[in-house]
Design an enzyme around this catalytic site. Sequence first.
Site, PDB file in Angstrom:
ATOM      1  N   CYS A 107      -5.292  76.488  25.996  1.00 18.60           N
ATOM      2  CA  CYS A 107      -5.559  77.280  24.730  1.00 18.60           C
ATOM      3  C   CYS A 107      -5.736  78.812  24.947  1.00 18.60           C
ATOM      4  CB  CYS A 107      -6.929  76.651  24.004  1.00 18.60           C
ATOM      5  SG  CYS A 107      -6.929  75.027  23.930  1.00 18.60           S
TER       6      CYS A 107
ATOM      7  N   LYS B 213       0.525  77.240  31.214  1.00 17.67           N
ATOM      8  CA  LYS B 213       0.611  78.072  32.327  1.00 17.67           C
ATOM      9  C   LYS B 213      -0.820  78.362  33.039  1.00 17.67           C
ATOM     10  CE  LYS B 213       2.590  81.165  34.669  1.00 17.67           C
ATOM     11  NZ  LYS B 213       3.659  80.755  35.813  1.00 17.67           N
TER      12      LYS B 213
HETATM   13  C1  F6R Z   1       4.247  74.848  38.603  1.00 20.13           C
HETATM   14  C2  F6R Z   1       3.187  75.621  38.466  1.00 20.13           C
HETATM   15  C3  F6R Z   1       1.957  74.846  38.372  1.00 20.13           C
HETATM   16  C4  F6R Z   1       0.747  75.938  38.883  1.00 20.13           C
HETATM   17  C5  F6R Z   1      -0.703  75.245  39.200  1.00 20.13           C
HETATM   18  C6  F6R Z   1      -1.688  76.579  39.558  1.00 20.13           C
HETATM   19  O1  F6R Z   1       5.234  75.383  38.608  1.00 20.13           O
HETATM   20  O2  F6R Z   1       3.226  76.784  38.064  1.00 20.13           O
HETATM   21  O3  F6R Z   1       1.595  73.837  39.277  1.00 20.13           O
HETATM   22  O4  F6R Z   1       1.424  76.358  40.209  1.00 20.13           O
HETATM   23  O5  F6R Z   1      -0.911  75.092  37.681  1.00 20.13           O
HETATM   24  O6  F6R Z   1      -1.646  77.466  38.716  1.00 20.13           O
HETATM   25  P1  F6R Z   1      -2.291  78.898  39.283  1.00 20.13           P
HETATM   26  O7  F6R Z   1      -1.324  79.406  40.408  1.00 20.13           O
HETATM   27  O8  F6R Z   1      -2.473  79.890  38.081  1.00 20.13           O
HETATM   28  O9  F6R Z   1      -3.771  78.635  39.793  1.00 20.13           O
END
Ligand code: F6R
Length: 580
Positions: free
Chosen positions: A2, A575
């Site tokens: 969100c 993301k």
């Molecule tokens: C896959 C992807 C996710 C992130 C995970 C951790 O391509 O991007 O698996 O790696 O959600 O996210 P961060 O790195 O932001 O902690």
Amino acid sequence: MCGIFGIISSDNNAPTSTYKGLLDIEYRGYDSWGVAFLKDNQFKIEKEIGFLPKDKTFESAEVAVGHTRWATHGGVTELNAHPHTDCDKKIVLVHNGIIENYLSLKKELIGHKLISETDTEIAVHLIEDEYRLTGDLKKAVSNVFKKVDGLNAFVVSNGSQIVAVKKGSPVVAGSAANGSIVASDPNAILPHTNKLLFLEDNDLIEIDKSGIKLFDAHTLLEKDVKYTDVDWKYQGADLADFPHFMLKEIYEQPKVLLALAENASAVTEIAEDIKKAYGTYFVGCGTASYACLTGVYLFSKIAHRHVNFSIGSEFTYIQDYIKKGSLVAAVSQSGETIDVVEPFQIAKRKEATLVAMTNVIGSTLYRMADKKLMLNAGPEKAVAGTKSFTSMVANMILLAYATAGDLKAGVEVLEKSAKEIEKVLEKADEIKALADKLHTSKNIYILGRGLSYPLALEAALKIKEISYIHAEGFAGGELKHGVIALIEKNTPVIVFVPNDETKHAILASAQEVKARGAFVIGIGEEETEVFDYFFRVADTGASSILPMVVFPQLLSYYLTVKLGLNPDKPRNLAKSVVVK
Ligand code: F6R
């Protein structure tokens, strides 16, 4: 996940600014959106399921709040989309998080008209009751915030003020020439100002025409507002000449590596801490977890040192041996992932040294850490991590070499791999042609050994998360322990064959799947007859995983495009995963 945006604007343009703000944070992932603004003493709300339309126009208003929703409580419907209002449409609220005790709080509401299935709507009606009693929006929000269990951020408006409060979920505010703004992501505020106020847990801000005031959310004692001057550049929807952010970000990888190599000394202090630590634990989720696992192999191989790795969400169950003197390194692109923030909180309580390896200055992990190691990959907008993975692994390589006392060798392998990535990118059309052939596959399996084992896991994640083709990565040695039962005639099996100590064993694994009819795709330096398809990637020593990972990145991208899907916005994914 969100996204939140709210503004009191001096140019009467609040709804349009809010809409633009939501476009700046839409990369976080969402399934519906909404914008509320005051019209004739009542809030008017525009909500839709799906993505924000391009070039939408709004009426003018001084105050607006908006939201991009990633459904948790209640399905993806227009009624469940935020903002939610009180019974008279005099108060609106947007929310990020989960109100864990919403069912018991709901019982406190008497005579209210609730129209959605969300936990969020309960909060705005509770605030309505409190506001009626106190006539003070910040008091009303504070009283309700104190009752709510869980990690939550709320942004609430009565049409003349905006009040925001947070625990867990990120909230940032900014004071600009065209008004005062609050958002869940600095990128939405940067078009207006570079002076940002990062809220800590249990901070509450009150925004009106005169500016922003900061309070303790529980006591409502006023605190000093301390803005951080950030020198980040606003990253708009600038695709350059690329059709998608994912492709753009894949192509940015050589540049990212060369910049890290140039600034390699950034790892020195943390390498010294690792040497002194009682034990080092790398913690991350998803793609970042595979980068952490890579660290285990790299430190063993290069520095002859044991480091530990844990998936963020599993850390709680293996934390008992963390103590003062341990070093816990959180590896996270966003710096906000809740399953990494929680391990960091545990480690902090145990007085471990906290290191954040993150891409986002000012993020939660960044602010919690004793020491920071920036990924410096530049903003990553596609949901699938590509250049952030490369930067995480590159930092692991540099850390391992620095710990071994030979940082120069680390710089050299990074420079070599940057050159080799350029060569892989030049052959992108070959990978596209392979994707055209494989896009109807039901399953794709990927094998690696040693350093190529986390690579196989990452390759499988890239393929499945954006193309929705089932893909699994395995250690080659696991084949005979069950996995080989999956192989049928023409099953595509990608095999990573670097020129290292794994080469002979992984070629034997390739033979085994070939004997069961697999279509064997070999990635490595040398072609052999076991491969039905071969893609050459030159060996770059300990960094060979970096040019090799570009192959599955591009393959997953082209599979997705061939299937008519949007690689930047895969279904059900966000993301930045800030709720559990
Ligand atoms: C896959 C992807 C996710 C992130 C995970 C951790 O391509 O991007 O698996 O790696 O959600 O996210 P961060 O790195 O932001 O902690």
